[in-house]
Motif scaffolding. Structure first.
Motif, PDB file in Angstrom:
ATOM      1  N   TRP A 137      29.041 -17.963 -43.798  1.00 19.76           N
ATOM      2  CA  TRP A 137      29.940 -19.058 -43.396  1.00 19.76           C
ATOM      3  C   TRP A 137      29.099 -20.302 -43.205  1.00 19.76           C
ATOM      4  CZ3 TRP A 137      35.218 -18.667 -42.875  1.00 19.76           C
ATOM      5  CH2 TRP A 137      35.883 -19.745 -42.272  1.00 19.76           C
ATOM      6  N   SER A 138      29.610 -21.457 -43.574  1.00 17.52           N
ATOM      7  CA  SER A 138      28.863 -22.687 -43.332  1.00 17.52           C
ATOM      8  C   SER A 138      29.732 -23.687 -42.582  1.00 17.52           C
ATOM      9  CB  SER A 138      28.400 -23.293 -44.664  1.00 17.52           C
ATOM     10  OG  SER A 138      27.735 -24.517 -44.395  1.00 17.52           O
ATOM     11  N   ASN A 139      29.161 -24.279 -41.551  1.00 21.75           N
ATOM     12  CA  ASN A 139      29.897 -25.289 -40.785  1.00 21.75           C
ATOM     13  C   ASN A 139      29.805 -26.669 -41.417  1.00 21.75           C
ATOM     14  OD1 ASN A 139      30.823 -23.499 -38.838  1.00 21.75           O
ATOM     15  ND2 ASN A 139      28.872 -23.601 -37.740  1.00 21.75           N
ATOM     16  N   LYS A 140      29.072 -26.762 -42.540  1.00 21.63           N
ATOM     17  CA  LYS A 140      29.063 -28.040 -43.249  1.00 21.63           C
ATOM     18  C   LYS A 140      29.175 -27.801 -44.753  1.00 21.63           C
ATOM     19  CE  LYS A 140      24.185 -28.663 -43.936  1.00 21.63           C
ATOM     20  NZ  LYS A 140      22.999 -28.091 -43.457  1.00 21.63           N
ATOM     21  N   ASP A 141      29.530 -28.848 -45.452  1.00 16.09           N
ATOM     22  CA  ASP A 141      29.631 -28.746 -46.910  1.00 16.09           C
ATOM     23  C   ASP A 141      28.260 -28.463 -47.505  1.00 16.09           C
ATOM     24  OD1 ASP A 141      32.338 -29.408 -46.895  1.00 16.09           O
ATOM     25  OD2 ASP A 141      31.957 -31.548 -47.149  1.00 16.09           O
TER      26      ASP A 141
END
Ligand code: BES
Ligand code: MN
Ligand code: ZN
Length: 500
Positions: free
Chosen positions: A468-472
């Motif tokens: 999962w990534s909290n940023k692009d």
């Protein structure tokens, strides 16, 4: 967003992206457009910081002398700068740029500088793939979004001489986008929608590609003696599942490569319950399983010439009157007993039985497991690399190389006897957490290694920081990344697949 490959034409409308090499060197299409617009491109460059460095963009609205609505200059840098990943990133950033400017039709005209080290059709197909991957959006639960807040680009056309060859290349590599999207959807879904049985049902969809899908429920797993996996699921009203996906596209008799995934559809921690803040993230604690499912999707969709078995252990880790307690001792399928000190160290319990089952039933030539296993790996490596542990240098090297090529990177960490001792238990064969506070990702890997039979080449990838990534990211918008799908595909295509 649709993808098309077309022959270049100067009379396109919409948003046309043209390439510029380092030091503001206009490549042929850009040069022609500059002439047609009486020097608008050069003037725009002169009035900006754009120099043609790899990945830079600069746009000009409604230039006169052409029907094109918007011209985007995109830097391709020096001839040696462009590789597959750079091409994907260029496609991706052009899609983001065009969406930000409310464009509908994006045309990317391919012009590579002399001496570029990538074939034009490969570059073109990668631009399309990167754009496609970046266009992913999980918006099925947004019912009130205004249409003008949504992405606008409906078609990404790659304009290139010999478009048919690029199209053929995309027909092969573009299948990765379908598999990645499949995985991202599974990971993004909340845990009231994706739970062990519903996830097993999604796996069954792979049978349309000729992948064989078998599902074992709790009764079958009990018969096999999978006390470690079943103990994790026992507090949940959802039935645990083990899904076995096999794609036998390789030579008869070739031992399969096996891929094993942690599929904790929700991890509350169980009785060793997690704090409330951020607990919602634990819907993606099935990211390892989803990566394995996506890899099986891709391998079977593209009819890879290899035998591969994917096994995912699907459970929900819940506290309840029937939940496993700290201190409980369970017997795994291997016969080894485990003292469950912390019910939140559940992934390794699930993998213990899934790994043992896979080796016993499929006798793999190599086994790779993927799991969102420890918070400690996030501390150790951040979000750049997955942690890799392996009992075999050759397999570790193959994974490192596949990581560099696919952009889904891995970094090897050590295993060793002194770490292994940390999980000895006073009352059982082992305990599920280490005695000390240090090296949490390593002791977790040591635990898994106790379920590897003999010298079977094995690697464990701790993807807790990657799923999962909290940023692009360049080719993955914020959210589920599907990390692992392309890494595994690369590992297999480069090392295990029979060549034509
Ligand atoms: N699923 C978690 C690990 C995790 C943490 C994944 C953060 C993604 C983001 C795993 O089951 C877990 O709870 N691990 C514990 C192990 C500990 C109890 C030894 C951890 O890392 O805190
Ligand atoms: Mn946990
Ligand atoms: Zn977990």
């Amino acid at each position: 967003m649709k993808i098309a490959f077309v022959e270049p034409s100067r009379f396109s409308t919409g948003n046309v992206a043209v390439m510029v090499a380092e030091d503001r060197k206009l490549l042929p299409t850009a040069k022609a457009l500059d002439k047609q617009t009486k020097g608008a491109l050069k003037r725009a460059m002169g009035a900006s910081r754009f120099t043609g460095k790899k990945g830079q963009t600069l746009s000009i609205m409604a230039p006169s002398g052409t029907r094109v609505d918007r011209i985007t200059l995109v830097g391709v840098g020096k001839p040696g700068d462009i590789d597959m990943l750079a091409a994907e990133a260029i496609g991706a950033s052009l899609v983001v740029d065009a969406n930000g400017a409310a464009q509908k039709a994006l045309v990317v005209v391919v012009d590579l500088p002399d001496g570029a080290k990538i074939a034009t059709e490969e570059f073109s197909a990668r631009v399309a793939l990167g754009g496609k991957l970046r266009s992913y959006r999980f918006d099925k639960y947004r019912t009130k979004e205004k249409p003008d807040a949504k992405p606008t680009v409906d078609t990404l056309s790659v304009a290139v001489k010999g478009s048919a060859a690029a199209q053929r290349r995309y027909a092969v590599i573009g299948k990765a986008a379908d598999a990645v999207f499949f995985t991202r959807d599974l990971v993004a879904e909340p845990a009231n929608v994706i739970y062990p049985e519903s996830l097993a049902a999604r796996c069954k969809e792979l049978s349309k590609f000729g992948c064989k899908v078998e599902v074992l429920g709790e009764a079958a797993m009990k018969k096999l003696g999978m006390g470690a996996l079943l103990g994790v699921g026992q507090g949940s009203v959802r039935e645990s599942q083990l899904v076995v996906m096999s794609w036998m596209g390789g030579p008869k008799g070739q031992k399969p490569v096996s891929l094993v995934g942690k599929g904790v559809c929700f991890d509350t921690g169980g009785i060793s319950i997690k704090p409330a803040g951020g607990m919602e993230d634990m819907k993606w604690d099935m990211g390892g399983a989803a990566a394995v499912i996506g890899a099986m999707h891709l391998l079977s969709a593209r009819k890879a010439k290899v035998n591969v078995v994917g096994v995912v252990g699907l459970v929900e880790n819940m506290p309840s009157g029937n939940a496993q307690r700290p201190g409980d001792v369970v017997t795994s399928m291997s016969g080894q007993t485990i003292e469950v000190i912390n019910t939140d160290a559940e992934g390794r319990l699930v993998l213990a039985d899934a790994l043992w089952y896979t080796q016993k039933t499929h006798n793999p030539q190599a086994i790779v497991d993927l799991a969102t296993l420890t918070g400690a790996i996030v501390i150790a490596l951040g979000h750049e690399y997955a942690g890799m542990f392996a009992n075999n240098d050759d397999l570790a090297n193959k994974l490192s190389a596949a990581g560099e090529k696919s952009g889904e990177k891995v970094w090897r960490l050590p295993l060793g006897e002194n770490y292994n001792k940390e999980i000895n238990s006073d009352i059982a064969d082992m305990k599920n957490v280490g005695s000390g506070r240090g090296a949490g990702s390593i002791t977790a890997a040591q635990f898994l290694e106790r379920f590897i039979i003999g010298r079977t080449p094995w690697a464990h990838l701790d993807i807790a920081a990657m799923a999962w990534s909290n940023k692009d990211l360049p080719t993955s918008p914020k959210g589920a990344t599907a990390y692992g799908v392309r890494l595994l595909n690369r590992l297999i295509s480069d090392n295990y697949e029979a060549k034509e």
